[in-house]
Scaffold this active site. Structure first.
Site, short mmCIF file in Angstrom:
data_model
loop_
_atom_site.label_atom_id
_atom_site.label_comp_id
_atom_site.label_asym_id
_atom_site.label_seq_id
_atom_site.Cartn_x
_atom_site.Cartn_y
_atom_site.Cartn_z
N GLU A 137 0.84 -1.21 0.00
CA GLU A 137 0.00 0.00 0.00
C GLU A 137 0.87 1.26 0.00
OE1 GLU A 137 -3.15 0.27 3.02
OE2 GLU A 137 -2.73 2.40 3.12
N ASN A 233 -2.03 -5.79 9.43
CA ASN A 233 -3.04 -5.33 10.38
C ASN A 233 -3.32 -6.38 11.44
OD1 ASN A 233 -6.00 -6.49 9.88
ND2 ASN A 233 -4.93 -6.44 7.92
FE1 SF4 Z 1 -9.52 -0.58 2.75
FE2 SF4 Z 1 -9.49 -2.63 4.38
FE3 SF4 Z 1 -7.21 -1.38 3.79
FE4 SF4 Z 1 -9.05 -0.19 5.34
S1 SF4 Z 1 -7.88 -2.06 5.85
S2 SF4 Z 1 -7.96 0.72 3.61
S3 SF4 Z 1 -10.99 -0.91 4.42
S4 SF4 Z 1 -8.48 -2.56 2.40
#
Ligand code: SF4
Length: 293
Positions: A137, A233
């Site tokens: 990202e 995450n």
């Molecule tokens: Fe999108 Fe999920 Fe990334 Fe949040 S965690 S930016 S909702 S892909």
């Protein structure tokens, strides 16, 4: 045993959307569906998608040529999908040249970050992205910084930057800790008083972090965090649980959980990363619920 399942456990809207896009193509017989790197950071879900006809190719960040291994005729039925993390503008343009249909499944929340970076970069701002420089990202977002972007995580990273001038814009990778962003933002403001600061941690991440606090408040004596060990995450969720002083059991799936060890608790919280499929969460919850209190 009482099991408290966090409301936010499991797929976020960006991941769910990307999977739905891919499965919609598969349903319509559009095979193969290629993804530029793993569609999501979950081995079990990737194995299921592979069985359905998804082929992971490429490494999403390099300029390396992708070999789809198809004849020009076969390419007409194939699709290349950009996953939820997004890619650089250059990579997007390259993927469009491969001769297969191109579909962008970048999460809208990531798209907003990229759009903001592009807007400010065009106004002459240098970009700082609070995040992991190796995360796809962040690599994708930095591609919009017009060559003046830097990934930073600490005050020491800021101190090591070359001179940026006064026009500086700070955004965040979508899955970072809110409190750590605020600490870094204060340091950015101290160094660059005119800086434009945008907390772009997404709503799904905030909810997930908030729910860990709720699990502790609701009396969880320990928390099971389900998700890939390579999922940023999910790893952050596990860290957050430990920060709240609760024993944390990070597993990718039920068979990694020592159920005998879990018997010592009366109340256990369960949460999961944004790329953890519901069936993995269901089986952990069901097994815990069967344990005697
Ligand atoms: Fe999108 Fe999920 Fe990334 Fe949040 S965690 S930016 S909702 S892909």
């Amino acid at each position: 045993m009482k099991v408290i399942r966090a409301e936010s456990a499991g797929f976020c809207r960006g991941v769910e959307r990307a999977i739905n896009i891919v499965r919609d193509y598969l349903r319509r017989g559009r095979v193969p569906v290629f993804t530029d790197g793993p569609l999501i950071h979950n081995r079990q879900m990737m194995a299921a998608l592979k069985a359905e006809g998804v082929r992971e190719v490429g490494d999403y960040c390099s300029r390396s040529e992708l070999d789809l291994g198809l004849s020009p005729e076969e390419r007409k039925n194939a699709v290349v999908v950009v996953r939820a993390h997004g890619v650089t503008p250059e990579r997007r343009e390259y993927l469009k040249t491969l001769g297969a249909e191109f579909r962008d499944a970048t999460c809208p929340d990531v798209g907003v970050i990229a759009g903001r970076v592009r807007l400010f970069a065009r106004k002459g701002f240098a970009t700082l992205v609070f995040g992991d420089p190796n995360h796809p990202e962040v690599i994708g977002i930095l591609g919009y910084a017009e060559g003046r972007g830097h990934a930073v995580r600490t005050a020491a990273d800021l101190a090591a930057l070359p001179p940026l001038g006064e026009k500086v814009c700070l955004v965040s990778q979508s899955t970072m800790f809110v409190d750590e962003f605020e600490v870094l933002a204060a340091e950015v403001k101290r160094r660059y008083p005119e800086a434009q600061i945008f907390n772009t941690i997404c709503g799904a991440t905030r909810a997930r972090q908030h729910d860990v606090v709720r699990l502790a408040e609701q009396g969880a004596e320990a928390v099971v965090v389900i998700g890939g060990r390579h999922s940023a995450n999910t790893v952050k969720l596990a860290t957050l649980v430990e920060r709240h002083g609760l024993p944390c059991y990070h597993v990718e799936m039920l068979r990694e959980l020592d159920l005998a060890q879990m018997r010592r608790y009366r109340v256990v919280g369960v949460t999961a990363g944004a790329s953890t499929p519901g069936f993995l969460i269901d089986e952990v919850c069901a097994a815990l619920e069967k344990l005697d209190a």
